[in-house]
Design a protein around this motif. Structure first.
Motif, PDB file in Angstrom:
ATOM      1  N   ILE A  65      -6.541  10.274  -0.612  1.00 50.65           N
ATOM      2  CA  ILE A  65      -7.824  10.186   0.092  1.00 50.65           C
ATOM      3  C   ILE A  65      -7.693   9.295   1.326  1.00 50.65           C
ATOM      4  N   ALA A  66      -7.056   8.151   1.179  1.00 55.51           N
ATOM      5  CA  ALA A  66      -6.867   7.249   2.317  1.00 55.51           C
ATOM      6  C   ALA A  66      -6.004   7.902   3.392  1.00 55.51           C
ATOM      7  N   THR A  67      -5.059   8.749   3.002  1.00 55.06           N
ATOM      8  CA  THR A  67      -4.184   9.421   3.963  1.00 55.06           C
ATOM      9  C   THR A  67      -4.954  10.421   4.811  1.00 55.06           C
ATOM     10  N   ILE A  68      -5.893  11.106   4.214  1.00 53.44           N
ATOM     11  CA  ILE A  68      -6.718  12.048   4.989  1.00 53.44           C
ATOM     12  C   ILE A  68      -7.522  11.289   6.044  1.00 53.44           C
ATOM     13  N   PHE A  97       5.269  13.414   6.030  1.00 53.47           N
ATOM     14  CA  PHE A  97       5.703  12.013   6.035  1.00 53.47           C
ATOM     15  C   PHE A  97       4.775  11.136   5.202  1.00 53.47           C
ATOM     16  N   SER A  98       3.501  11.460   5.176  1.00 50.10           N
ATOM     17  CA  SER A  98       2.577  10.708   4.329  1.00 50.10           C
ATOM     18  C   SER A  98       2.863  10.972   2.860  1.00 50.10           C
ATOM     19  N   GLY A  99       3.311  12.184   2.532  1.00 48.40           N
ATOM     20  CA  GLY A  99       3.706  12.490   1.159  1.00 48.40           C
ATOM     21  C   GLY A  99       4.887  11.652   0.719  1.00 48.40           C
ATOM     22  N   ILE A 100       5.848  11.486   1.613  1.00 49.28           N
ATOM     23  CA  ILE A 100       6.982  10.603   1.320  1.00 49.28           C
ATOM     24  C   ILE A 100       6.466   9.179   1.123  1.00 49.28           C
ATOM     25  N   TYR A 105       4.455   4.098  -1.789  1.00 48.94           N
ATOM     26  CA  TYR A 105       3.303   3.334  -2.281  1.00 48.94           C
ATOM     27  C   TYR A 105       3.346   3.192  -3.795  1.00 48.94           C
ATOM     28  N   SER A 106       3.675   4.291  -4.461  1.00 51.36           N
ATOM     29  CA  SER A 106       3.555   4.350  -5.915  1.00 51.36           C
ATOM     30  C   SER A 106       4.753   3.796  -6.663  1.00 51.36           C
ATOM     31  N   LEU A 143       5.968  -1.191   2.395  1.00 54.25           N
ATOM     32  CA  LEU A 143       7.042  -0.192   2.477  1.00 54.25           C
ATOM     33  C   LEU A 143       6.546   1.072   3.180  1.00 54.25           C
ATOM     34  N   ALA A 144       5.415   1.574   2.736  1.00 56.40           N
ATOM     35  CA  ALA A 144       4.878   2.802   3.301  1.00 56.40           C
ATOM     36  C   ALA A 144       4.440   2.619   4.749  1.00 56.40           C
ATOM     37  N   MET A 145       3.878   1.462   5.080  1.00 58.01           N
ATOM     38  CA  MET A 145       3.399   1.218   6.439  1.00 58.01           C
ATOM     39  C   MET A 145       4.536   1.261   7.447  1.00 58.01           C
ATOM     40  N   PHE A 146       5.614   0.550   7.159  1.00 55.56           N
ATOM     41  CA  PHE A 146       6.737   0.547   8.098  1.00 55.56           C
ATOM     42  C   PHE A 146       7.333   1.937   8.237  1.00 55.56           C
ATOM     43  N   PHE A 147       7.474   2.641   7.134  1.00 54.59           N
ATOM     44  CA  PHE A 147       8.002   4.001   7.182  1.00 54.59           C
ATOM     45  C   PHE A 147       7.090   4.918   7.995  1.00 54.59           C
ATOM     46  N   ARG A 148       5.781   4.878   7.730  1.00 55.26           N
ATOM     47  CA  ARG A 148       4.844   5.774   8.411  1.00 55.26           C
ATOM     48  C   ARG A 148       4.769   5.490   9.909  1.00 55.26           C
ATOM     49  N   TYR A 149       4.731   4.225  10.298  1.00 57.14           N
ATOM     50  CA  TYR A 149       4.661   3.923  11.736  1.00 57.14           C
ATOM     51  C   TYR A 149       5.887   4.489  12.445  1.00 57.14           C
ATOM     52  N   TRP A 150       7.056   4.262  11.878  1.00 56.41           N
ATOM     53  CA  TRP A 150       8.293   4.776  12.461  1.00 56.41           C
ATOM     54  C   TRP A 150       8.270   6.312  12.519  1.00 56.41           C
TER      55      TRP A 150
END
Length: 181
Positions: A65-68, A97-100, A105-106, A143-150
């Motif tokens: 939900i937050a990803t949408i 990439f959000s799925g990754i 996150y989990s 972890l997810a934030m750094f990955f997603r921004y990149w």
């Protein structure tokens, strides 16, 4: 005067220059803070009610939900001067990439609960909740934030396409100050 103008007017000039230089990262961080609240609010609502015995499932639902919300805010605000991809291609890359990132996150919650056994009855409810928050809301988020921004800058909203989307909203004065359309 916009909110951005008001905030920028109160910041000393040297710091304002740094903020303007990294405005995309700052916008990404504001979107991240917003979706952090959404993610954690939904996660705790679910894991303390209907998904009490399934904290990883609750986290995955909250992150989706937050990803949408994140897609809409990042596309229309954080990276609005980038891109140029066809919208369906851009959205597919964003959600790939959000799925990754959902896994990133989990994973800490999974490790905390099922490898380290930081769950009731092995530990107290307080220890379980602190471990969940630390694992899911701090470690997983970072972890997810750094990955997603990149990944977003590199593949979803790249500069090198050279076809920025036209602005549909009020132009950001920070863009004009830096010579961006």
């Amino acid at each position: 005067m916009t909110v951005v103008d008001t905030v920028l007017a109160r910041i000393p000039a040297p710091l304002r220059g740094i903020l303007l230089k990294h405005r995309e990262l700052l916008k990404f961080a504001v979107v991240g803070a917003t979706t952090f609240v959404i993610d954690n609010g939904i996660w705790y609502l679910l894991k303390l009610t209907i998904l009490e015995d399934k904290p990883v499932t609750a986290k995955i639902i909250a992150v989706i939900i937050a990803t949408i919300v994140s897609y809409v805010l990042n596309r229309e605000w954080s990276f609005r001067t980038r891109g140029g991809r066809e919208r369906t291609h851009e959205a597919a890359l964003f959600f790939l990439f959000s799925g990754i990132a959902v896994g990133l996150y989990s994973a800490p919650v999974y490790v905390s609960r099922y490898w380290l056994h930081l769950e009731v009855p092995e530990v107290s409810r307080l220890v379980q909740e602190v471990a969940d928050f630390t694992a899911g809301s701090i470690i997983g988020t970072l972890l997810a934030m750094f990955f997603r921004y990149w990944a977003f800058k590199r593949w979803v909203f790249p500069d090198e396409l050279g076809n920025p989307r036209p602005h549909r909203f009020h132009d950001d004065p920070a863009d004009e100050e830096l010579g961006h359309p």
